[in-house]
Design an enzyme around this catalytic site. Structure first.
Site, PDB file in Angstrom:
ATOM      1  N   HIS A  69      67.981 125.574 105.773  1.00  0.00           N
ATOM      2  CA  HIS A  69      69.178 124.920 106.309  1.00  0.00           C
ATOM      3  C   HIS A  69      70.132 125.916 106.963  1.00  0.00           C
ATOM      4  O   HIS A  69      71.314 125.632 107.129  1.00  0.00           O
ATOM      5  CB  HIS A  69      69.886 124.138 105.198  1.00  0.00           C
ATOM      6  CG  HIS A  69      69.041 123.012 104.670  1.00  0.00           C
ATOM      7  ND1 HIS A  69      69.229 122.445 103.427  1.00  0.00           N
ATOM      8  CD2 HIS A  69      67.990 122.343 105.218  1.00  0.00           C
ATOM      9  CE1 HIS A  69      68.334 121.487 103.230  1.00  0.00           C
ATOM     10  NE2 HIS A  69      67.579 121.407 104.309  1.00  0.00           N
ATOM     11  N   CYS A 122      76.813 131.722 118.968  1.00  0.00           N
ATOM     12  CA  CYS A 122      77.607 130.994 119.947  1.00  0.00           C
ATOM     13  C   CYS A 122      77.129 129.549 120.024  1.00  0.00           C
ATOM     14  O   CYS A 122      75.928 129.285 120.110  1.00  0.00           O
ATOM     15  CB  CYS A 122      77.503 131.667 121.312  1.00  0.00           C
ATOM     16  SG  CYS A 122      78.400 130.777 122.610  1.00  0.00           S
ATOM     17  N   CYS A 175      75.824 129.392 124.182  1.00  0.00           N
ATOM     18  CA  CYS A 175      74.652 130.141 124.672  1.00  0.00           C
ATOM     19  C   CYS A 175      73.669 130.516 123.574  1.00  0.00           C
ATOM     20  O   CYS A 175      72.614 131.070 123.860  1.00  0.00           O
ATOM     21  CB  CYS A 175      75.101 131.389 125.434  1.00  0.00           C
ATOM     22  SG  CYS A 175      75.783 132.703 124.389  1.00  0.00           S
TER      23      CYS A 175
END
Length: 252
Positions: free
Chosen positions: A120, A128, A131
């Site tokens: 998980h 980010c 990106c």
């Protein structure tokens, strides 16, 4: 005090050369890490955690979501691996122990174990949101909870930096489930530790093991949906049981 060990369990563990451990929230709870919903205290009591852990919540209010995760990171930083985590690290010194965990903390690693798969994701594997580049720069983690906190900015694209956990509606990390499945297929023993057995696809791993003839042991102080689908039920906690098992197989 640890519960008496099943002789069949000791025999299995002593003979195993490839052990796969599937760990869940119960293992970290013994270190003082609140479970997903139990973390909702104080400032966060009025928020439903399932409504914060979604891509939609992040898009709607990233400052709120990041403040909650910063608080959870602070909680994890304030605790230490327990005796169960340390026992697994010692066990790996004498045989192959592969760990696939549903926990998003780093307690296995801090105890000295290599983790094959964080099914998980990980609280501290920041990246980010735009990106997807990993982020290892500084982030603000307040000592006390705050309701809103601006996420760090990605140096590559200026996008917001998010926690590396799997939110509801997202796919598991690439390759994580496959790695865990491979590890249960070729194990001599699969040990299911402190997991409720409710969250899929992770909850299917014990069944995959048994389908390949691999013995499965559940270590949990309480009955779970996994209990009826394993070979040996071991009613104890990780912090008590695992050190006792390690001591028993050392003289077996």
């Amino acid at each position: 005090m640890a519960a008496p060990l099943n002789p069949a369990l000791v025999e299995l563990a002593a003979a195993a050369r490839r052990v796969t451990v599937l760990s869940g929230a119960g293992m970290s709870a013994e270190s003082g890490v609140p479970t997903f919903r139990a973390a909702q205290s104080g400032l966060w009591e009025r928020f439903d955690p399932t409504m914060l852990a979604t891509p939609q919540a992040w898009e709607a209010d990233p400052e709120l979501v990041w403040a909650w995760y910063a608080w959870r990171i602070n909680l994890v930083r304030g605790v230490e691996p327990n005796a169960g985590h340390r026992a697994l690290a010692r066990w790996a010194e004498r045989t192959q122990v592969r760990i696939a965990t549903q926990n998003v903390d780093d307690l296995h690693e801090r105890a000295g174990s290599d983790v094959l798969a964080h099914l998980h994701g990980s609280l501290t594997a920041l990246r980010c949101a735009d990106c997807e580049r990993p982020f290892d720069g500084p982030v603000e983690i307040p000592a006390e909870p705050v309701e809103r906190l601006a996420p760090a900015a990605c140096p590559a694209c200026d996008g917001r930096v998010r926690p590396g956990v799997v939110w509801f509606g997202e796919m598991l990390p690439q390759g994580a489930f496959d790695a865990a499945a491979d590890a249960v297929f070729d194990a001599d023993l699969v040990l299911v530790v402190g997991t409720s057995g409710l969250v899929y696809p992770a909850a299917s791993l014990p069944d995959l093991a048994r389908g390949h003839g691999v013995p499965v042991v559940e270590l949990n102080p309480e009955d779970t949906p996994v209990s009826e689908r394993v070979d040996i039920v071991w009613r104890d906690t990780a912090a008590r049981g695992l050190p006792a098992l390690l001591a028993a197989i050392a003289v077996a």
